[in-house]
Scaffold this active site. Structure first.
Site, short mmCIF file in Angstrom:
data_model
loop_
_atom_site.label_atom_id
_atom_site.label_comp_id
_atom_site.label_asym_id
_atom_site.label_seq_id
_atom_site.Cartn_x
_atom_site.Cartn_y
_atom_site.Cartn_z
N HIS A 134 -3.15 6.64 2.66
CA HIS A 134 -3.66 5.38 2.11
C HIS A 134 -5.04 5.11 2.68
O HIS A 134 -5.26 5.18 3.89
CB HIS A 134 -2.69 4.25 2.46
CG HIS A 134 -3.25 2.88 2.30
ND1 HIS A 134 -3.91 2.48 1.16
CD2 HIS A 134 -3.26 1.81 3.16
CE1 HIS A 134 -4.30 1.23 1.31
NE2 HIS A 134 -3.93 0.80 2.50
N ASN B 283 -10.40 -0.59 0.26
CA ASN B 283 -8.93 -0.58 0.26
C ASN B 283 -8.44 -1.17 -1.06
O ASN B 283 -8.54 -2.38 -1.28
CB ASN B 283 -8.41 -1.40 1.45
CG ASN B 283 -6.90 -1.41 1.55
OD1 ASN B 283 -6.19 -1.08 0.61
ND2 ASN B 283 -6.40 -1.81 2.71
N CYS C 115 0.80 -1.22 0.00
CA CYS C 115 0.00 0.00 0.00
C CYS C 115 0.83 1.28 0.00
O CYS C 115 0.30 2.37 -0.17
CB CYS C 115 -0.95 0.00 1.18
SG CYS C 115 -1.93 -1.52 1.31
#
Length: 337
Positions: free
Chosen positions: A260, A290, A120
């Protein structure tokens, strides 16, 4: 930990494009698959739906569509790109690299192409590498793509993880800009690694143990959400403080914070600790979930499309994820080409 004030920067972002698959997976859809509900998911994550790739739609396809979106929106070309980075944890193949598939599709004749695996934090890592390569004079035009098809490695029988993840892609061009000598666009960078945290977020391949700990032998993603949350809320505020100190500014001077998009509760905690208001934070958690390396470019593009990010704004990007790894980047936003 690596910290760098990028006063020698000679590059800037000149174009952006994004893509998400058309298929939506809502919380109500998930409630038909596992023991969960919209009322359980939203308070814990902030997620209402996510996008899911088709069975024969892979990361390279999302990359290509994001780049095509970039080309459709800006008066530019990728034919002269001399470095192509695809930041992903879900490549089409172990090899060849996903970047090679993108190169072949667009017929880029003379470019170094590689995949970058930093989960990520991948997109921020890619931007940092691109700035270094361009500012040093080794390359002049870099195409960075953050893209994932996490749905293909998500266990849809595990209600603690399947509610989180979705698919998407974002692409940017970073090019040489000699005017940056007087007014840099890339202001500061911080990054680091805690490899002992790898046991808390992983997907096995050939190894079955990590740091002496036996892993779940699975083709699917495994996550200890509590440990990931702890890492993020401890690490990101420290990184934000390091970036603002290097740049000689206060957190209140940050116009837009783009962390993120892992979980809205993480974002809220980080905002509280840093003093950056949630109202000045851009994320895509509610609609896309996500999407790992794609979350930051998706949120960045959303801010641009909505006219919120403007010339001269101070924009702070911060990625964190499996490894554990993290990377933060402070930008002076310049109007795109």
């Amino acid at each position: 930990m690596t910290n760098a004030a990028t006063s020698a920067s000679r590059s800037r972002i000149t174009a952006i494009g994004t893509y998400v698959p058309e298929r939506k997976l809502t919380n109500d859809d998930l409630a038909k698959m596992v023991d969960t509900s919209d009322e359980w998911i939203v308070p814990r994550t902030g997620i209402r739906e996510r996008r899911i790739s088709e069975d024969e739609e892979y990361t390279s396809h999302l990359c290509i569509k994001a780049v095509q979106n970039l080309l459709d929106r800006y008066n530019t070309t990728v034919g002269d790109v001399d470095l192509l980075l695809v930041c992903t944890s879900t490549p089409d193949f172990t090899f060849p690299g996903t970047a090679c598939l993108v190169q072949a599709h667009f017929g880029i004749t003379q470019t170094t192409s590689m995949d970058l695996s930093a989960a990520c934090a991948g997109f921020v890592y890619g931007l940092h590498l691109a700035d270094g390569m361009v500012s040093s004079g080794l390359h002049r035009k870099v195409l960075i793509i953050g893209a994932e098809t996490l749905s293909k490695i998500t266990d849809y029988t595990d209600r603690t993880t399947c509610i989180l993840f979705g698919d998407g892609a974002g692409a940017v061009l970073v090019e040489r800009d000699d005017s940056a000598a007087q007014q840099p666009s890339f202001l500061a960078y911080t990054g680091g690694t805690d490899g002992s945290g790898g046991v808390h977020l992983y997907k096995t391949f050939t190894a079955s143990s990590l740091n002496g700990i036996r892993l779940h032998d699975s083709e699917k993603l495994v996550q200890n959400g509590r440990e990931v949350y702890k890492f993020a809320v401890q690490t990101v505020p420290k990184g934000v403080a390091e970036l603002t100190e290097m740049a000689g500014i206060e957190a209140s001077d940050v116009d837009w914070f783009i962390p993120h998009s892992a979980n809205l509760r993480i974002i809220e905690s980080v905002c509280e600790k840093t003093g950056i208001p949630l109202e000045r934070t851009l994320h895509t958690i509610e609609r896309y979930g996500n999407t790992s390396a794609a979350t930051i470019p998706l949120a960045l593009d959303q801010g641009i499309r909505e006219g919120r990010i403007k010339e001269g704004d101070t924009v702070l990007l911060f990625g964190f994820g499996s490894g554990f790894v993290y990377g933060g980047l402070l930008l002076n936003w310049r109007t795109l080409a």
